[in-house]
Design a protein around this motif. Sequence first.
Motif, short mmCIF file in Angstrom:
data_model
loop_
_atom_site.label_atom_id
_atom_site.label_comp_id
_atom_site.label_asym_id
_atom_site.label_seq_id
_atom_site.Cartn_x
_atom_site.Cartn_y
_atom_site.Cartn_z
N ALA A 11 -5.98 10.50 -2.84
CA ALA A 11 -5.71 11.64 -1.96
C ALA A 11 -4.30 12.18 -2.18
CB ALA A 11 -5.89 11.23 -0.50
N HIS A 12 -3.39 11.32 -2.65
CA HIS A 12 -2.00 11.76 -2.85
C HIS A 12 -1.78 12.43 -4.21
CE1 HIS A 12 -1.20 9.14 0.63
NE2 HIS A 12 -0.13 9.88 0.81
N LEU A 13 -2.84 12.50 -5.04
CA LEU A 13 -2.67 13.09 -6.38
C LEU A 13 -2.08 14.51 -6.37
CD1 LEU A 13 -5.77 11.79 -8.37
CD2 LEU A 13 -3.37 11.33 -8.87
N PRO A 14 -2.54 15.40 -5.45
CA PRO A 14 -1.97 16.76 -5.49
C PRO A 14 -0.44 16.76 -5.34
CG PRO A 14 -3.90 16.72 -4.09
CD PRO A 14 -3.61 15.30 -4.44
N ARG A 66 0.44 7.62 -12.88
CA ARG A 66 -1.00 7.42 -13.07
C ARG A 66 -1.53 6.32 -12.15
NH1 ARG A 66 -3.69 8.34 -18.79
NH2 ARG A 66 -5.43 7.97 -17.38
N LYS A 67 -0.61 5.47 -11.66
CA LYS A 67 -1.02 4.42 -10.72
C LYS A 67 -1.49 5.02 -9.39
CE LYS A 67 2.20 0.81 -12.21
NZ LYS A 67 3.51 0.24 -11.84
N VAL A 68 -1.02 6.23 -9.08
CA VAL A 68 -1.36 6.85 -7.79
C VAL A 68 -2.88 6.99 -7.66
CG1 VAL A 68 -1.13 8.96 -6.40
CG2 VAL A 68 0.85 8.04 -7.59
N GLU A 69 -3.56 7.25 -8.78
CA GLU A 69 -5.02 7.42 -8.73
C GLU A 69 -5.70 6.19 -8.15
OE1 GLU A 69 -7.10 7.97 -12.42
OE2 GLU A 69 -8.99 8.29 -11.37
N THR A 70 -5.28 4.99 -8.61
CA THR A 70 -5.92 3.79 -8.08
C THR A 70 -5.42 3.45 -6.68
OG1 THR A 70 -4.34 2.66 -9.49
CG2 THR A 70 -6.64 2.51 -10.13
N ALA A 88 0.82 -1.22 0.00
CA ALA A 88 0.00 0.00 0.00
C ALA A 88 0.85 1.27 0.00
CB ALA A 88 -0.91 0.01 1.23
N ASN A 89 2.18 1.12 0.08
CA ASN A 89 3.04 2.30 0.16
C ASN A 89 3.02 3.08 -1.14
OD1 ASN A 89 5.56 3.83 -0.26
ND2 ASN A 89 6.00 3.18 1.83
N VAL A 90 2.44 4.27 -1.11
CA VAL A 90 2.27 5.08 -2.32
C VAL A 90 3.56 5.85 -2.64
CG1 VAL A 90 1.20 7.00 -1.07
CG2 VAL A 90 0.74 6.72 -3.49
N ARG A 91 4.39 6.06 -1.62
CA ARG A 91 5.63 6.80 -1.84
C ARG A 91 6.53 6.06 -2.82
NH1 ARG A 91 10.13 8.10 2.80
NH2 ARG A 91 11.38 9.61 1.62
N ALA A 92 6.53 4.72 -2.74
CA ALA A 92 7.36 3.92 -3.66
C ALA A 92 6.91 4.14 -5.11
CB ALA A 92 7.28 2.44 -3.28
N THR A 93 5.60 4.24 -5.32
CA THR A 93 5.08 4.48 -6.67
C THR A 93 5.53 5.86 -7.17
OG1 THR A 93 3.13 3.26 -5.92
CG2 THR A 93 2.96 4.39 -8.04
N ILE A 94 5.42 6.84 -6.28
CA ILE A 94 5.82 8.21 -6.65
C ILE A 94 7.31 8.25 -7.00
CG2 ILE A 94 6.04 10.58 -5.80
CD1 ILE A 94 3.52 10.07 -4.08
N LEU A 95 8.11 7.60 -6.15
CA LEU A 95 9.57 7.60 -6.39
C LEU A 95 9.92 6.83 -7.66
CD1 LEU A 95 10.93 7.14 -2.76
CD2 LEU A 95 11.51 9.02 -4.30
N ALA A 96 9.15 5.77 -7.95
CA ALA A 96 9.42 5.00 -9.18
C ALA A 96 9.26 5.91 -10.40
CB ALA A 96 8.47 3.81 -9.26
N GLY A 97 8.28 6.82 -10.34
CA GLY A 97 8.12 7.80 -11.41
C GLY A 97 9.32 8.74 -11.48
#
Length: 391
Positions: free
Chosen positions: A246-249, A238-242, A212-221
């Motif tokens: 809330a982290h989109l901004p 774009r994976k952040v949306e799914t 569930a760690n969204v930071r890893a997705t952001i960093l992968a980008g």
Amino acid sequence: MDLDYWWLLLIPVVFGLGWMAARFDVKHLLSESANLPRSYFRGLNFLLNEQPDQAIDAFIEVVKLDPETTELHFALGSLFRRRGETERAIRVHQNLLNRSDLPEIEREHAMFELGQDFLKAGLLDRAEDTFKSLNSGAYASDAQRCLLTIYEIEKDWAKAIETAEILEKLSAQSFRKEIAQFHCERAQEALQKKDGELSSAELKLARAANPANVRATILAGDVEMAIGNPDGAVEQWRKVETQSPAHLPLIVERLMKAYGALGKDAEGARLLTQYLDKYPSNDLLDIAYTYIAQQIGPDAAHQLVRAQMQKAPNLAGMSRLLEAQEGSAEEPRRSELELMRGLIRQRTKNLPRYTCQSCGFRARLFYWQCPGCSGWETYAPRRVEPMASGG
Ligand SMILES: [Zn+2]
């Protein structure tokens, strides 16, 4: 008949015995307290009156008179530490540890207290050694927790991961969230050193620890962008949306930059408008307004903010709406709009901030670890306006 009531005679006897027992108890108590030095009670009295300075002086006297009182040593040590007198706290606990007759459990206790003294004094090396010596026994788990704090302060994420894994075994508590964040920290460090490969490997470990760690997705980008692959960056972000809309901004600006690098600004703007429709927020509106004004034009931006205001009216949006109208207004209408916007700004001059849900610490920047309480993922990814003061 008389014989039936013979037991009534027992009542005064029982009373007498009770009275004697009570007297004996009081006597015993008095004799015991007589053995306690007067300074002890004086110290207690000062403590109850919240006069810790005087309490400490009184207790020091007791400890001098009766060096066997270990409990009092502990109380004194923690009083010193709480007041920031770490040198004196260290001395108290070291004195205890020097005693050859100290039972094992109290030795561990004194060791743990000493570690905390070193930690409070900022002597991280000595604190680390002290906590490491408590690798078994009653204080093992607490000591590992303190070690974790030390490694977080030192940003020694490899040791932090190791310690969190030990803690999971010792305390049966999950540290998956923290372990994933530690891997993200390592990934970010690698990214700063332009080591994309190491960064990606750490991100993989982060996701394995906590999917569930969204930071890893952001960093992968970020990694994709750093190696010159905006297509890959768009795919990650774009994976952040799914995963967590809330982290989109936190990522839309980067996402729009990636679309720009691909020469797909219009596609980016469309996506941004969709996000705003689905997940309306002031943060997203701010970014979208600026971006659409630049990429498409002020009219489109005006339309965007007007639509948002109809859905969710608020002061920040109103200020944006007036700003948009000012752009096309003529005098004197323009000055009137400016005046209105100035008034609204006065009401919203306390800028929105990210707020820690654990300790309430407010920050201009978004943090994965709170600078106030050191908690991980305690910030909601949206800025909140404080209540405007009345008047
Ligand atoms: Zn906090």
